[in-house]
Write a protein that holds these residues in place. Structure first.
Motif, PDB file in Angstrom:
ATOM      1  N   VAL A  64       0.865  -1.187   0.000  1.00  0.00           N
ATOM      2  CA  VAL A  64       0.000   0.000   0.000  1.00  0.00           C
ATOM      3  C   VAL A  64       0.895   1.228   0.000  1.00  0.00           C
ATOM      4  N   ALA A  65       0.512   2.245  -0.793  1.00  0.00           N
ATOM      5  CA  ALA A  65       1.395   3.377  -1.075  1.00  0.00           C
ATOM      6  C   ALA A  65       1.380   4.428   0.023  1.00  0.00           C
ATOM      7  N   SER A  66       2.494   5.094   0.142  1.00  0.00           N
ATOM      8  CA  SER A  66       2.664   6.121   1.174  1.00  0.00           C
ATOM      9  C   SER A  66       1.619   7.234   1.075  1.00  0.00           C
ATOM     10  N   GLY A  91       0.960  18.306   1.457  1.00  0.00           N
ATOM     11  CA  GLY A  91       2.130  19.059   1.942  1.00  0.00           C
ATOM     12  C   GLY A  91       2.876  18.340   3.052  1.00  0.00           C
ATOM     13  N   LEU A  92       2.850  17.007   2.984  1.00  0.00           N
ATOM     14  CA  LEU A  92       3.645  16.181   3.913  1.00  0.00           C
ATOM     15  C   LEU A  92       3.350  16.440   5.389  1.00  0.00           C
ATOM     16  N   GLU A  93       2.079  16.659   5.712  1.00  0.00           N
ATOM     17  CA  GLU A  93       1.713  16.781   7.130  1.00  0.00           C
ATOM     18  C   GLU A  93       2.101  15.474   7.842  1.00  0.00           C
ATOM     19  N   ILE A  95      13.756   1.668   3.402  1.00  0.00           N
ATOM     20  CA  ILE A  95      13.473   3.104   3.368  1.00  0.00           C
ATOM     21  C   ILE A  95      13.086   3.490   1.944  1.00  0.00           C
ATOM     22  N   GLU A  96      11.874   4.018   1.798  1.00  0.00           N
ATOM     23  CA  GLU A  96      11.478   4.600   0.514  1.00  0.00           C
ATOM     24  C   GLU A  96      11.731   6.098   0.611  1.00  0.00           C
ATOM     25  N   MET A  97      12.446   6.633  -0.387  1.00  0.00           N
ATOM     26  CA  MET A  97      12.768   8.068  -0.358  1.00  0.00           C
ATOM     27  C   MET A  97      11.841   8.822  -1.287  1.00  0.00           C
ATOM     28  N   SER A 111      -3.384  11.516  -9.027  1.00  0.00           N
ATOM     29  CA  SER A 111      -3.216  10.070  -8.827  1.00  0.00           C
ATOM     30  C   SER A 111      -4.478   9.362  -9.305  1.00  0.00           C
ATOM     31  N   GLY A 112      -4.454   8.025  -9.239  1.00  0.00           N
ATOM     32  CA  GLY A 112      -5.628   7.250  -9.640  1.00  0.00           C
ATOM     33  C   GLY A 112      -5.540   6.754 -11.074  1.00  0.00           C
ATOM     34  N   PRO A 113      -6.613   6.107 -11.561  1.00  0.00           N
ATOM     35  CA  PRO A 113      -6.589   5.461 -12.879  1.00  0.00           C
ATOM     36  C   PRO A 113      -6.113   6.362 -14.020  1.00  0.00           C
ATOM     37  N   GLY A 173      -2.503   4.287 -10.168  1.00  0.00           N
ATOM     38  CA  GLY A 173      -3.835   3.989 -10.701  1.00  0.00           C
ATOM     39  C   GLY A 173      -4.285   2.552 -10.617  1.00  0.00           C
ATOM     40  N   ILE A 174      -3.609   1.730  -9.813  1.00  0.00           N
ATOM     41  CA  ILE A 174      -4.028   0.322  -9.730  1.00  0.00           C
ATOM     42  C   ILE A 174      -5.337   0.220  -8.945  1.00  0.00           C
ATOM     43  N   MET A 175      -6.358  -0.360  -9.571  1.00  0.00           N
ATOM     44  CA  MET A 175      -7.676  -0.486  -8.931  1.00  0.00           C
ATOM     45  C   MET A 175      -8.135  -1.942  -8.848  1.00  0.00           C
ATOM     46  N   VAL A 214       3.991  -4.247  -6.665  1.00  0.00           N
ATOM     47  CA  VAL A 214       3.165  -3.081  -7.018  1.00  0.00           C
ATOM     48  C   VAL A 214       2.721  -2.363  -5.750  1.00  0.00           C
ATOM     49  N   SER A 215       2.328  -1.094  -5.917  1.00  0.00           N
ATOM     50  CA  SER A 215       1.781  -0.349  -4.783  1.00  0.00           C
ATOM     51  C   SER A 215       0.424   0.229  -5.158  1.00  0.00           C
ATOM     52  N   ILE A 216      -0.454   0.251  -4.164  1.00  0.00           N
ATOM     53  CA  ILE A 216      -1.798   0.783  -4.395  1.00  0.00           C
ATOM     54  C   ILE A 216      -2.000   1.992  -3.490  1.00  0.00           C
ATOM     55  N   GLY A 217      -2.372   3.122  -4.091  1.00  0.00           N
ATOM     56  CA  GLY A 217      -2.579   4.345  -3.331  1.00  0.00           C
ATOM     57  C   GLY A 217      -4.050   4.731  -3.278  1.00  0.00           C
ATOM     58  N   THR A 218      -4.480   5.495  -4.263  1.00  0.00           N
ATOM     59  CA  THR A 218      -5.854   6.011  -4.316  1.00  0.00           C
ATOM     60  C   THR A 218      -6.891   4.889  -4.184  1.00  0.00           C
ATOM     61  N   GLY A 219      -6.575   3.725  -4.683  1.00  0.00           N
ATOM     62  CA  GLY A 219      -7.499   2.582  -4.607  1.00  0.00           C
ATOM     63  C   GLY A 219      -7.918   2.236  -3.186  1.00  0.00           C
TER      64      GLY A 219
HETATM   65  C1  LIG Z   1      -3.643  11.737  -0.369  1.00  0.00           C
HETATM   66  C2  LIG Z   1      -2.307  11.289  -0.876  1.00  0.00           C
HETATM   67  C3  LIG Z   1      -1.172  11.465  -0.078  1.00  0.00           C
HETATM   68  C4  LIG Z   1       0.080  11.036  -0.525  1.00  0.00           C
HETATM   69  N1  LIG Z   1       1.183  11.213   0.270  1.00  0.00           N
HETATM   70  C5  LIG Z   1       2.403  10.758  -0.137  1.00  0.00           C
HETATM   71  C6  LIG Z   1       3.548  10.854   0.716  1.00  0.00           C
HETATM   72  O1  LIG Z   1       3.468  11.336   1.853  1.00  0.00           O
HETATM   73  N2  LIG Z   1       4.741  10.403   0.239  1.00  0.00           N
HETATM   74  C7  LIG Z   1       4.864   9.835  -1.006  1.00  0.00           C
HETATM   75  O2  LIG Z   1       5.963   9.428  -1.391  1.00  0.00           O
HETATM   76  N3  LIG Z   1       3.789   9.702  -1.828  1.00  0.00           N
HETATM   77  C8  LIG Z   1       2.576  10.156  -1.416  1.00  0.00           C
HETATM   78  N4  LIG Z   1       1.477  10.011  -2.238  1.00  0.00           N
HETATM   79  C9  LIG Z   1       1.636   9.356  -3.554  1.00  0.00           C
HETATM   80  C10 LIG Z   1       1.193   7.890  -3.494  1.00  0.00           C
HETATM   81  O3  LIG Z   1       1.978   7.150  -2.578  1.00  0.00           O
HETATM   82  C11 LIG Z   1       1.260   7.214  -4.890  1.00  0.00           C
HETATM   83  O4  LIG Z   1       2.606   7.174  -5.307  1.00  0.00           O
HETATM   84  C12 LIG Z   1       0.453   7.963  -5.933  1.00  0.00           C
HETATM   85  O5  LIG Z   1      -0.789   8.380  -5.395  1.00  0.00           O
HETATM   86  C13 LIG Z   1       0.196   7.131  -7.210  1.00  0.00           C
HETATM   87  O6  LIG Z   1      -0.472   5.932  -6.915  1.00  0.00           O
HETATM   88  P1  LIG Z   1      -2.072   5.766  -6.998  1.00  0.00           P
HETATM   89  O7  LIG Z   1      -2.511   6.259  -8.345  1.00  0.00           O
HETATM   90  O8  LIG Z   1      -2.316   4.310  -6.777  1.00  0.00           O
HETATM   91  O9  LIG Z   1      -2.642   6.617  -5.911  1.00  0.00           O
HETATM   92  C14 LIG Z   1       0.204  10.438  -1.809  1.00  0.00           C
HETATM   93  C15 LIG Z   1      -0.949  10.255  -2.598  1.00  0.00           C
HETATM   94  C16 LIG Z   1      -2.182  10.656  -2.152  1.00  0.00           C
HETATM   95  C17 LIG Z   1      -3.383  10.441  -3.027  1.00  0.00           C
END
Ligand SMILES: Cc1cc2nc3c(=O)[nH]c(=O)nc-3n(C[C@H](O)[C@H](O)[C@H](O)COP(=O)(O)O)c2cc1C
Length: 313
Positions: free
Chosen positions: A29-31, A82-84, A134-136, A226-228, A254-256, A272-277
């Motif tokens: 699962v994505a950061s 903004g990296l809260e 560590i993911e940078m 982000s997303g599809p 965009g992986i859903m 793979v990593s899933i974010g918005t999904g």
């Molecule tokens: C709300 C939100 C917050 C995110 N915060 C970070 C973050 O703190 N650090 C980072 O490397 N990527 C961050 N991302 C990027 C995601 O980890 C991912 O790489 C990106 O959304 C593309 O994947 P997706 O289309 O599956 O969402 C964020 C994405 C979203 C939507």
């Protein structure tokens, strides 16, 4: 493909090794989209996820950008959080123990304003147990000199990756920005800096306008798409990098569903990593891993690695 043939009922192997990170399945699962895991514990067994890449963490506490911070778009979303985050020390002492106790495979995601800051966070992490890699995030912050973005300048990418590598024995996975002309050049710079794997892609820079207010929707004006909507761009970039760079790739964008994930694996992603999904389906990571396994069983593929890069010409 003969070596991949399996008999009915035989188990398939979906575990992968991402540059030294042993994952029980290839789905992370994505950061920034999974918090520190606790938010999702009612929906998915945290230890069953290939890896949980936690929210981006900086040396000090950050409050993030002014709202609105997110906006919906056709087939995606814009965010400018903004990296809260509560800072590295609070993450290590308060959030990490919970994830460890749950048996999760944890990848820390770090960001900084300067190369020294990245190195300092890596050194703090090195003194702790319970982190697999560590993911940078080198996809947004500014450097001291010149104000150039870290992830868009090959020389800076090489230097910041090397600085982090020198502070840690953990696998280091730079996350590449798609907001560049030549992604292969950046990937090669990360490789030269000593990266163990590459994560790609982060969000694409975008914006939206509120026509009633006649101003940008996001408080920050620009945000990350982000997303599809970004999947074809991500696939193209991974395809290009897979051909030129030998490092394993954590692919996403965009992986859903499991079919999307397989597309990433077939163009060269080891995992793979899933974010918005996750926002649409909080147990998507488990569903996708299960779908991949089923696909392999149905197609008599014994080991997931046989599919990595299989569509690359
Ligand atoms: C709300 C939100 C917050 C995110 N915060 C970070 C973050 O703190 N650090 C980072 O490397 N990527 C961050 N991302 C990027 C995601 O980890 C991912 O790489 C990106 O959304 C593309 O994947 P997706 O289309 O599956 O969402 C964020 C994405 C979203 C939507």
């Amino acid at each position: 493909m003969n070596k991949g043939l399996i008999n009915p009922g035989e188990l398939v192997d979906i575990s992968v090794n991402l540059g030294g990170v042993k994952m029980k399945n290839p789905v992370a699962v994505a950061s920034g989209t999974f918090g520190y895991g606790r938010e999702y514990e009612d929906f998915i067994n945290l230890s069953s996820i290939g890896a949980i890449i936690v929210k981006g963490t900086t040396l000090e506490v950050r409050n993030g950008n002014k709202p609105p911070r997110v906006a919906e778009t056709p087939a995606g979303m814009l965010n400018a959080i903004g990296l809260e985050n509560p800072g590295i020390d609070k993450f290590l002492t308060e959030y990490l123990p919970y994830l460890n106790q749950k048996g999760a495979t944890v990848i820390a995601n770090i960001a900084g304003n300067t190369i020294e800051e990245y190195a300092a966070i890596a050194s703090r992490i090195e003194s702790c147990q319970g982190i697999a890699a560590i993911e940078m995030n080198i996809s947004c912050p500014n450097v001291k000199q010149g104000g150039l973005q870290f992830g868009t300048n090959p020389e800076t990418v090489m230097r910041v990756v090397a600085a982090v590598k020198s502070e840690t024995s953990l696998p280091v996975i730079p996350k590449l920005s798609p907001n560049v002309t030549d992604i292969v050049e950046i990937a090669k710079a990360a490789e030269a800096g000593g990266a163990d794997a590459l994560a790609m892609i982060n969000t694409l820079l975008g914006m939206a306008v509120d026509i009633k207010k006649r101003q940008p929707v996001l408080g920050n004006i620009f945000g990350g798409l982000s997303g599809p909507a970004i999947k074809p761009v991500a696939l193209r970039m991974i395809y290009q990098v897979y051909k030129e760079v030998k490092l394993p790739i954590l692919g996403g964008g965009g992986i859903m569903n499991y079919q999307d994930a397989l597309e990433f694996i077939m163009v060269g992603a080891t995992a793979v990593s899933i974010g918005t999904g996750n926002f649409v389906n909080p147990h998507i990571a488990g569903d996708v891993a299960q779908g991949i396994q089923q696909y392999m069983e149905e197609n008599h593929i014994k080991n997931i690695n046989e599919l990595v890069g299989i569509a690359v010409k």
